[in-house]
Design a protein around this motif. Structure first.
Motif, PDB file in Angstrom:
ATOM      1  N   GLY A 137       0.736  -1.267  -0.025  1.00 57.52           N
ATOM      2  CA  GLY A 137      -0.147   0.039  -0.014  1.00 57.52           C
ATOM      3  C   GLY A 137       0.671   1.214  -0.040  1.00 57.52           C
ATOM      4  N   GLN A 138       2.106   1.185   0.273  1.00 57.27           N
ATOM      5  CA  GLN A 138       3.088   2.419   0.445  1.00 57.27           C
ATOM      6  C   GLN A 138       3.594   2.588  -0.782  1.00 57.27           C
ATOM      7  N   SER A 139       3.401   4.074  -1.372  1.00 61.94           N
ATOM      8  CA  SER A 139       4.100   4.644  -2.486  1.00 61.94           C
ATOM      9  C   SER A 139       5.496   4.809  -2.273  1.00 61.94           C
ATOM     10  N   LEU A 140       6.221   4.519  -3.364  1.00 60.98           N
ATOM     11  CA  LEU A 140       7.706   4.486  -3.284  1.00 60.98           C
ATOM     12  C   LEU A 140       8.032   5.627  -4.453  1.00 60.98           C
ATOM     13  N   ILE A 141       9.123   6.316  -4.103  1.00 59.84           N
ATOM     14  CA  ILE A 141       9.812   7.170  -5.067  1.00 59.84           C
ATOM     15  C   ILE A 141      11.034   6.737  -5.148  1.00 59.84           C
ATOM     16  N   ALA A 142      11.558   6.743  -6.502  1.00 56.55           N
ATOM     17  CA  ALA A 142      13.068   6.440  -6.850  1.00 56.55           C
ATOM     18  C   ALA A 142      13.748   7.693  -7.582  1.00 56.55           C
ATOM     19  N   GLU A 143      14.566   8.065  -7.045  1.00 52.13           N
ATOM     20  CA  GLU A 143      15.216   9.504  -7.714  1.00 52.13           C
ATOM     21  C   GLU A 143      16.674   8.926  -7.978  1.00 52.13           C
ATOM     22  N   GLY A 144      17.021   9.016  -9.299  1.00 53.35           N
ATOM     23  CA  GLY A 144      18.528   8.803  -9.748  1.00 53.35           C
ATOM     24  C   GLY A 144      19.179  10.176 -10.519  1.00 53.35           C
ATOM     25  N   ARG A 145      20.358  10.121 -10.058  1.00 51.78           N
ATOM     26  CA  ARG A 145      21.244  11.157 -10.731  1.00 51.78           C
ATOM     27  C   ARG A 145      22.698  10.961 -11.002  1.00 51.78           C
ATOM     28  N   LEU A 146      23.247  11.472 -11.979  1.00 52.87           N
ATOM     29  CA  LEU A 146      24.725  11.024 -12.240  1.00 52.87           C
ATOM     30  C   LEU A 146      25.511  11.621 -11.039  1.00 52.87           C
ATOM     31  N   VAL A 147      26.527  10.827 -10.668  1.00 55.57           N
ATOM     32  CA  VAL A 147      27.504  11.184  -9.967  1.00 55.57           C
ATOM     33  C   VAL A 147      28.848  11.495 -10.510  1.00 55.57           C
TER      34      VAL A 147
END
Length: 121
Positions: free
Chosen positions: A74-84
């Motif tokens: 039931g939980q909503s998850l967010i994935a955020e990706g960035r170049l290092v």
């Protein structure tokens, strides 16, 4: 997996997923493999420029993942990706998985390699 892509641009991506009942393990928390696959999908979007000419693709050469907090169905998850960092054909990308309220669930560091696109041959 029911992913929703919110942002997919060069070196940055944001993806959402709602944890479903079949994504939890015997302890009632989200299976680590599901969190990994979610972060890995965001990684793929982050390291592949949607405006590229298609002659190359960027794939994982290795990853490290740390699970920091449990989630449940039931939980909503967010994935955020960035170049290092990127040097030549190799890159390093960080993907952070959070809940909607910003609690960090997992951190994923992906190492990439850009190769000729086998489908473009």
């Amino acid at each position: 997996m029911g992913l929703t892509v919110e942002t997919a641009e060069k070196d940055h991506a944001v993806v959402r997923m709602t944890v479903r009942d079949e994504m939890v393990n015997g302890f009632g928390i989200t299976h680590g493999g599901m969190i990994f696959a979610f972060a890995d999908s965001c990684f793929a979007l982050t390291c592949n420029d949607p405006d590229a000419d298609g002659s190359t693709i960027t794939v994982a050469s290795g990853v490290d993942v740390n699970f920091l907090a449990p989630t449940t169905a039931g939980q909503s998850l967010i994935a955020e990706g960035r170049l290092v960092s990127r040097a030549g054909r190799s890159g390093v990308y960080d993907i952070t998985v959070t809940t909607e309220d910003g609690a960090v669930v997992a951190v994923f560091r992906g190492r990439s390699r850009t190769i000729p696109n086998p489908a473009a041959r």
